[in-house]
Enzyme design. Structure first.
Site, PDB file in Angstrom:
ATOM      1  N   LEU A  77       0.815  -1.216   0.000  1.00 33.38           N
ATOM      2  CA  LEU A  77       0.000   0.000   0.000  1.00 33.38           C
ATOM      3  C   LEU A  77       0.853   1.273   0.000  1.00 33.38           C
ATOM      4  CD1 LEU A  77      -2.792  -1.091   2.522  1.00 33.38           C
ATOM      5  CD2 LEU A  77      -2.664  -1.440   0.048  1.00 33.38           C
ATOM      6  N   HIS A  78       0.288   2.295  -0.650  1.00 30.63           N
ATOM      7  CA  HIS A  78       0.949   3.603  -0.725  1.00 30.63           C
ATOM      8  C   HIS A  78      -0.133   4.667  -0.576  1.00 30.63           C
ATOM      9  CE1 HIS A  78      -0.691   3.483  -4.757  1.00 30.63           C
ATOM     10  NE2 HIS A  78      -0.012   2.374  -5.010  1.00 30.63           N
TER      11      HIS A  78
ATOM     12  N   GLY B  35      -1.702   6.367  -2.601  1.00 31.10           N
ATOM     13  CA  GLY B  35      -2.828   6.231  -3.530  1.00 31.10           C
ATOM     14  C   GLY B  35      -3.936   5.384  -2.906  1.00 31.10           C
ATOM     15  N   HIS B  36      -3.529   4.253  -2.300  1.00 35.81           N
ATOM     16  CA  HIS B  36      -4.532   3.409  -1.627  1.00 35.81           C
ATOM     17  C   HIS B  36      -5.173   4.171  -0.464  1.00 35.81           C
ATOM     18  CE1 HIS B  36      -1.810   0.170  -3.303  1.00 35.81           C
ATOM     19  NE2 HIS B  36      -2.981  -0.263  -3.708  1.00 35.81           N
TER      20      HIS B  36
ATOM     21  N   LYS C 161      -6.720   4.932 -11.899  1.00 34.67           N
ATOM     22  CA  LYS C 161      -5.487   4.624 -12.634  1.00 34.67           C
ATOM     23  C   LYS C 161      -5.715   3.377 -13.490  1.00 34.67           C
ATOM     24  CE  LYS C 161      -1.619   2.743 -11.024  1.00 34.67           C
ATOM     25  NZ  LYS C 161      -1.274   1.700 -12.012  1.00 34.67           N
TER      26      LYS C 161
ATOM     27  N   GLN D 153     -10.083  -1.401 -15.739  1.00 31.58           N
ATOM     28  CA  GLN D 153     -10.516  -2.281 -14.642  1.00 31.58           C
ATOM     29  C   GLN D 153     -11.768  -1.711 -13.969  1.00 31.58           C
ATOM     30  OE1 GLN D 153      -7.940  -4.335 -11.526  1.00 31.58           O
ATOM     31  NE2 GLN D 153      -8.504  -2.493 -10.366  1.00 31.58           N
TER      32      GLN D 153
ATOM     33  N   SER E 282       2.052   0.285  -6.829  1.00 28.09           N
ATOM     34  CA  SER E 282       2.900  -0.596  -6.021  1.00 28.09           C
ATOM     35  C   SER E 282       4.147  -1.005  -6.813  1.00 28.09           C
ATOM     36  CB  SER E 282       2.115  -1.835  -5.613  1.00 28.09           C
ATOM     37  OG  SER E 282       0.937  -1.433  -4.950  1.00 28.09           O
TER      38      SER E 282
HETATM   39  O1  PAF Z   1      -6.385  -3.073  -8.580  1.00 28.89           O
HETATM   40  C1  PAF Z   1      -6.013  -4.013  -7.842  1.00 28.89           C
HETATM   41  O2  PAF Z   1      -5.201  -3.827  -6.929  1.00 28.89           O
HETATM   42  C2  PAF Z   1      -6.509  -5.416  -8.103  1.00 28.89           C
HETATM   43  O3  PAF Z   1      -6.677  -5.646  -9.468  1.00 28.89           O
HETATM   44  C3  PAF Z   1      -7.792  -5.759  -7.343  1.00 28.89           C
HETATM   45  C4  PAF Z   1      -8.956  -4.895  -7.773  1.00 28.89           C
HETATM   46  C5  PAF Z   1      -7.545  -5.607  -5.841  1.00 28.89           C
HETATM   47  C6  PAF Z   1      -8.173  -7.235  -7.595  1.00 28.89           C
HETATM   48  O4  PAF Z   1      -7.156  -8.100  -7.217  1.00 28.89           O
END
Ligand code: PAF
Length: 299
Positions: free
Chosen positions: A37-38, A40-41, A153, A157, A190
């Site tokens: 984690l950074h 951004g998270h 980002k 997704q 990351s």
């Molecule tokens: O973006 C991410 O870190 C991953 O793709 C996620 C959404 C946690 C699924 O593993």
């Protein structure tokens, strides 16, 4: 004093805590992560704190979204540091499923999202979104939040998860969070941990070149020509390979051609039904110093 973060490793104890909060009338926002984690998270956790009574994060390095030649084994695992950051940010619970408890030996179900999940990333990482769709579905089922938050980002997704949740009738609101960047504009990731200082200098050119390209497109430059110039500029700046520099409809992610006027498509577009005149997004994936970077911005 802030409550201590709950660290939960089994589905049973996760469900017990979620049920207790629900019985208390509390809402739940969820931030799934793969750890390392950074800040951004932390911006996602911060948004979650504002949107619901309780914030749940998960840490799980999901094997099904890594291709055999990708960095699953090398992916940074920094659990203690991750938990400390989540605690400091005011996250209520972190779910860290035990190794082997996500996919049992008989697992045989796959989820394939079409439309927005096709092209772009899928042209280069063919099974990536199948892996993401599967693990996100499982995590959403286990946590059963009201809201789930994903960073912009990973723009495709985010679009894929929105489609998945709508198509499978999951009663969960999906929120996108703005891209967090370092002071040079590099999108936080990351995988930035892999760079030495020379690689980092090259990586920091990505957002500069991307913005130049977006500005030219905003000014009405031809998409095909301008994205080719952008790819060449990336190679000149030291990137070793450019997977794509593409302009897509913000919502449908259909690839656009022609010119853009005031953020709208004014000319030719490659579209199946040619119906929506959406805003456009510039999306880039390129390799530098052995690391694959993605970034995007609105046009
Ligand atoms: O973006 C991410 O870190 C991953 O793709 C996620 C959404 C946690 C699924 O593993």
């Amino acid at each position: 004093m802030r409550e201590k973060i709950k660290i939960v490793r089994t589905q049973k104890s996760l469900r017990a805590q979620i049920t207790a909060w629900r019985l208390n009338g509390e809402t739940i926002a969820f931030v799934p992560t793969m750890g390392a984690l950074h800040s951004g998270h932390m911006s996602l956790v911060n948004l979650a704190n504002k949107k619901a009574d309780r914030t749940v994060a998960s840490i799980f390095v999901n094997p099904t979204q890594f291709a055999p030649d990708e960095d699953f084994d090398a992916y940074p695992r920094t659990e203690k540091n991750d938990v400390d950051q989540l605690q400091a940010e005011g996250c209520d619970l972190v779910y860290i499923p035990r190794k082997g408890s996500m996919y049992n030996a008989h697992h045989a179900t796959h989820i394939k999202v079409g439309g927005v999940a096709e092209g772009l990333e899928t042209d280069h990482r063919p099974s990536f979104f199948e892996g993401v769709a599967l693990v996100v579905t499982k995590l959403l089922n286990r946590v059963a939040p009201d809201i789930a938050i994903f960073g912009e980002k990973d723009y495709q997704q985010l679009a894929t998860i929105r489609r998945l949740v709508e198509d499978l009738d999951m009663p969960i609101k999906i929120l996108g969070a703005k891209i967090a960047r370092d002071k040079y504009g590099l999108a936080l990731s990351s995988r930035n941990k892999y760079f030495d200082s020379e690689g980092l200098d090259i990586a920091r050119q990505l957002n500069v070149i991307m913005r130049d390209c977006a500005n030219a497109l905003k000014g009405g430059a031809d998409i095909n020509r301008t994205t080719k110039i952008c790819a060449r500029d990336l190679l000149d700046a030291g990137f070793s390979e450019v997977d794509y520099v593409s302009v897509a409809d913000t919502n449908s992610l259909e690839i656009l051609q022609g010119r853009i006027s005031q953020g709208r498509i004014s000319q030719v577009r490659v579209s199946k039904d040619n119906s929506v005149q959406g805003k456009a997004r510039l999306l880039i994936a390129a390799h530098c110093a052995g690391v694959r970077l993605i970034d995007n911005c609105a046009i």
